[in-house]
Write an enzyme that holds these catalytic residues in place. Sequence first.
Site, mmCIF file in Angstrom:
data_model
loop_
_atom_site.group_PDB
_atom_site.id
_atom_site.type_symbol
_atom_site.label_atom_id
_atom_site.label_comp_id
_atom_site.label_asym_id
_atom_site.label_seq_id
_atom_site.Cartn_x
_atom_site.Cartn_y
_atom_site.Cartn_z
ATOM 1 N N HIS A 74 35.514 48.564 48.761
ATOM 2 C CA HIS A 74 35.642 47.906 50.069
ATOM 3 C C HIS A 74 36.981 48.216 50.743
ATOM 4 C CE1 HIS A 74 32.050 45.239 49.995
ATOM 5 N NE2 HIS A 74 32.085 45.651 48.743
ATOM 6 N N ASP B 271 43.224 48.979 56.532
ATOM 7 C CA ASP B 271 42.108 48.100 56.203
ATOM 8 C C ASP B 271 40.912 48.973 55.855
ATOM 9 O OD1 ASP B 271 40.754 45.695 55.900
ATOM 10 O OD2 ASP B 271 41.564 44.876 57.766
HETATM 11 P P1 ADP Z 1 39.248 41.114 54.453
HETATM 12 O O1 ADP Z 1 37.975 41.460 53.761
HETATM 13 O O2 ADP Z 1 40.397 41.977 54.069
HETATM 14 O O3 ADP Z 1 39.615 39.685 54.399
HETATM 15 P P2 ADP Z 1 37.699 41.479 56.912
HETATM 16 O O4 ADP Z 1 38.141 41.395 58.317
HETATM 17 O O5 ADP Z 1 36.842 42.636 56.602
HETATM 18 O O6 ADP Z 1 39.011 41.429 56.012
HETATM 19 O O7 ADP Z 1 36.840 40.204 56.543
HETATM 20 C C1 ADP Z 1 37.329 38.944 56.698
HETATM 21 C C2 ADP Z 1 36.167 37.966 56.709
HETATM 22 O O8 ADP Z 1 36.683 36.679 56.407
HETATM 23 C C3 ADP Z 1 35.508 37.865 58.060
HETATM 24 O O9 ADP Z 1 34.142 37.569 57.922
HETATM 25 C C4 ADP Z 1 36.246 36.701 58.711
HETATM 26 O O10 ADP Z 1 35.489 35.978 59.651
HETATM 27 C C5 ADP Z 1 36.562 35.837 57.516
HETATM 28 N N1 ADP Z 1 37.864 35.192 57.749
HETATM 29 C C6 ADP Z 1 39.063 35.786 57.856
HETATM 30 N N2 ADP Z 1 40.022 34.876 58.138
HETATM 31 C C7 ADP Z 1 39.404 33.703 58.212
HETATM 32 C C8 ADP Z 1 39.845 32.374 58.501
HETATM 33 N N3 ADP Z 1 41.125 32.111 58.776
HETATM 34 N N4 ADP Z 1 38.917 31.400 58.486
HETATM 35 C C9 ADP Z 1 37.624 31.677 58.225
HETATM 36 N N5 ADP Z 1 37.146 32.904 57.972
HETATM 37 C C10 ADP Z 1 38.020 33.902 57.960
HETATM 38 C C1 G6P Z 2 39.039 41.759 50.453
HETATM 39 C C2 G6P Z 2 38.616 42.423 49.164
HETATM 40 C C3 G6P Z 2 37.578 41.562 48.431
HETATM 41 C C4 G6P Z 2 38.123 40.167 48.248
HETATM 42 C C5 G6P Z 2 38.564 39.567 49.589
HETATM 43 C C6 G6P Z 2 39.187 38.188 49.447
HETATM 44 O O1 G6P Z 2 37.935 41.696 51.268
HETATM 45 O O2 G6P Z 2 38.098 43.711 49.444
HETATM 46 O O3 G6P Z 2 37.267 42.121 47.194
HETATM 47 O O4 G6P Z 2 37.159 39.321 47.651
HETATM 48 O O5 G6P Z 2 39.514 40.436 50.182
HETATM 49 O O6 G6P Z 2 40.229 38.201 48.509
HETATM 50 P P1 G6P Z 2 40.195 37.316 47.176
HETATM 51 O O7 G6P Z 2 41.356 37.794 46.385
HETATM 52 O O8 G6P Z 2 40.330 35.910 47.660
HETATM 53 O O9 G6P Z 2 38.876 37.530 46.500
#
Ligand code: ADP
Ligand code: G6P
Length: 468
Positions: free
Chosen positions: A155, A362
């Site tokens: 991912h 990212d």
């Molecule tokens: P990552 O996987 O690195 O966190 P992404 O942008 O791909 O980054 O995915 C983040 C996911 O988590 C999205 O579905 C987003 O809506 C959710 N998310 C991120 N920050 C928050 C937050 N502060 N509150 C609720 N959901 C969140």
């Molecule tokens: C990114 C990573 C995921 C992970 C998520 C939240 O999306 O690719 O593998 O689950 O961040 O992080 P956490 O450490 O809370 O699982």
Amino acid sequence: MARLVLVSNRVPIPKSRGAAAGGLAVALRDTLSPGTVWFGWSGRVMADAAKTPALVDARGVQYATIDLTAEDHRHFYSGFANSVLWPLLHFRLELLNFRREDYRGYLAVNEAFAEALAGILAPDDLVWIHDYHLIPLGKFLRKAGMRNRLGFFLHVPFVPASVLEALPVARDLLSDLCRYDVIGFQTKEHVHDFRDSAERILDARTSSGSVTTEGRVTRVFANPIGIDPPPFEKIARRAGASPEAKRLVDSLGGRALAIGVDRLDYSKGLPNRFEGIARLFGRYPEHLRKVSILQIAARSREEVDDYRQLRTELDRLAGNINGRFSDVDWTPLRYSTRAVGRATLAGYYRNARLAIVTPLRDGMNLVAKEFIAAQDERDPGVLILSRFAGAAEELKEALLVNPYDPDEIADAMHLGLLMPAEERRARHRILRSKVFRTTASAFFKHFLAALCMPEIATHGTRVDRVAL
Ligand code: ADP
Ligand code: G6P
């Protein structure tokens, strides 16, 4: 009939507390079909962690999870996964904190996962393993005698060989990756960097779609992850006028809203974004009192020092911006470190004129896609997107910025705030069609098609039919 068995460290067990923040859990959860099994960590740290999976059934999906001990958690999760692989794969070598005992703990947890999983696998199950926590899991499953078809999806980004080589165990992890039948990456660039690393470090033979080492062929391909846009759009339409969204809109007093939504992670480029915001108000004073920025940064991985330090730094930077620019009845930057429910978030996106998505790196970034899906097509907001997010390979009609340059972020905010409705609509039309095409279900379908392809059945058993 073959079952699909998903494996990831983080499993969004239904009814567990807290909104899920993190692309992996959110995207996969949205596309599960009955008959699927999802195996992983329960999220619990226990003194006597049971290694037999606890089972929960919900809407036809079986969740099978195991606990970790505090020591496992420290070495595997906080240590090797999140203090070595995460910074490395986000190009942050200065944050790499490699310790051999953490690597040993990482291997031990992967082996324990393999043993627990082997106990519930049927011979024809398709196994799809997710993300950097579980790279050696395939090797341990083979060691436990499993002949199932094994797929892996990364991912996060993959890095060029010159960066990967800083990792003392780069060779081992690369060769563990080559034990899978199929590996999916978010972008073509990540596929290219993986193939190049395999050639340089493992002496592998590669073609555009495969890597061959020790006579084994691994299929590699780019398969961008997406969201499930129609329901998200529907939620946003409704939530855009919900009491929660109304509270936010009323509090703006007619000002434009710019929004940032992230996990509180150093890969998300938040200090630079805050600096960009300061420069917007410093260099373009016409926006003073005209726009409010809402940054929601859900606390994440707080057991890791670098994350705690980042939180302290952001508290300070947010305070500086507000100290410098606010007025008695206007706060330029509203900053919260809490996770927000999905519908509330959708309603906020819908009311925003700008989204600021500026990670330094990212894998994909689903917030960008959610923002697009949530817009009102008649009066859409503008997406500012880092060119180093996987999503930028596709979403070229966003305002693409270099996140290392706060002035460029400020310029893009200025442009976005002034952009005429016609141009906003033209950009949005294309972005929307892309987000509705590269969906979570397309991602699923493509990966499973690759995993089921007979000509790549070089490691495991053949699969005829899958319950999907
Ligand atoms: P990552 O996987 O690195 O966190 P992404 O942008 O791909 O980054 O995915 C983040 C996911 O988590 C999205 O579905 C987003 O809506 C959710 N998310 C991120 N920050 C928050 C937050 N502060 N509150 C609720 N959901 C969140
Ligand atoms: C990114 C990573 C995921 C992970 C998520 C939240 O999306 O690719 O593998 O689950 O961040 O992080 P956490 O450490 O809370 O699982």
